[in-house]
Design a protein around this motif. Structure first.
Motif, PDB file in Angstrom:
ATOM      1  N   GLY A 113      42.065  42.971  38.877  1.00  0.00           N
ATOM      2  CA  GLY A 113      40.943  42.632  39.691  1.00  0.00           C
ATOM      3  C   GLY A 113      39.993  41.529  39.532  1.00  0.00           C
ATOM      4  N   ASN A 130      42.894  47.183  45.958  1.00  0.00           N
ATOM      5  CA  ASN A 130      42.787  48.262  44.654  1.00  0.00           C
ATOM      6  C   ASN A 130      44.298  49.031  44.693  1.00  0.00           C
ATOM      7  OD1 ASN A 130      42.719  49.359  42.250  1.00  0.00           O
ATOM      8  ND2 ASN A 130      40.707  50.449  42.661  1.00  0.00           N
ATOM      9  N   SER A 136      37.598  49.515  41.667  1.00  0.00           N
ATOM     10  CA  SER A 136      38.190  48.145  41.980  1.00  0.00           C
ATOM     11  C   SER A 136      37.600  46.947  41.206  1.00  0.00           C
ATOM     12  CB  SER A 136      38.095  47.903  43.663  1.00  0.00           C
ATOM     13  OG  SER A 136      36.668  47.795  43.883  1.00  0.00           O
TER      14      SER A 136
END
Length: 246
Positions: A113, A130, A136
């Motif tokens: 991420g 995600n 996320s």
């Protein structure tokens, strides 16, 4: 026994244009190398169902979903503070003297991420998705670090990014605290390509030892577990190769 597999298929038959790669069997391709419309799916399949899919000429790859893990840097002493106008790595690869800025290029980072609010990403056009079951947020920091190295903007007068002028950043979170799986990563690659990625960065690898240990934990002998893991590894390499070709 049914297990989770990733299936890559084209939506139509390939035209009879033959390409031979090394000593491998001929592979059918569309004339003119036009991109194919593909289907990437995940299914619990039996051995008989896998055999049926392999007989379908649209099927390009079938691979057992294997665990994937982050390739972590080796622990070292605390780094010294950077001096000058750019980080030492930029000088090491010649980025600080290169006339290229990344203009017009879309870069995908499939990792842990990103901290999109970091000053290094101010003004960078970005799309995110995600692929994990977790938040996320980048709780590891590795994805943020990689993205910063690739296209990060200057922070407090210090240059940290190789290609500060990229057109768009495509960020997929594919690795959580427990790693990830090849099924989700294949989906992320397909998504990044659909978003127009010219370059995809992934600092990850198939967790071969981890999968062998899992099979041994299911009461398989080490020899059988290693053989099954090797077959799964081979099928995953083929999956990602075919996905890149299409």
């Amino acid at each position: 026994m049914r297990e989770k597999y990733v299936v890559l298929r084209t939506k139509e038959l390939l035209a009879p244009t033959i390409e031979r790669v090394g000593a491998a069997a001929p592979r059918m391709r569309r004339a003119g190398d036009a991109p194919q419309t593909i289907e990437l799916s995940e299914s619990q399949l039996s051995q008989a169902e896998r055999a049926d899919l392999r007989r379908d000429p649209r099927t390009q790859a079938i691979a057992l979903s294997m665990p994937m893990k982050l390739i972590k840097p080796v622990a070292d002493a605390e780094p010294s503070n950077e001096t000058g106008s750019s980080t030492w790595g930029l000088a090491a690869v010649g980025a600080d003297s290169s006339p290229f800025s990344g203009q017009g290029v879309n870069v995908a980072v499939l990792d842990t991420g990103i901290d999109a609010g970091h000053p290094a990403f101010a003004g960078v056009p970005m799309v995110q998705r995600n692929f994990t079951a977790e938040s996320s947020d980048d709780t590891n920091g590795h994805g943020t670090h990689c993205a910063g190295t690739i296209f990060g903007q200057d922070v407090n007068g210090l240059r940290i990014g190789v290609a500060r002028g990229i057109n768009k950043a495509i960020i997929g979170k594919v690795l959580g605290a427990g790693g990830g799986g090849s099924a989700e990563i294949a989906q992320a690659i397909n998504w990044a390509a659909a978003e127009g990625a010219h370059i995809i960065s992934m600092s990850l690898g198939i967790d071969f030892p981890g999968y062998v240990n899992r099979l041994v934990g299911q009461s398989l002998p080490i020899q059988a577990a290693t053989s099954l893991a090797l077959e799964g590894y081979r099928a995953n390499i083929n999956l990602f190769t075919q996905l890149a070709r299409l």
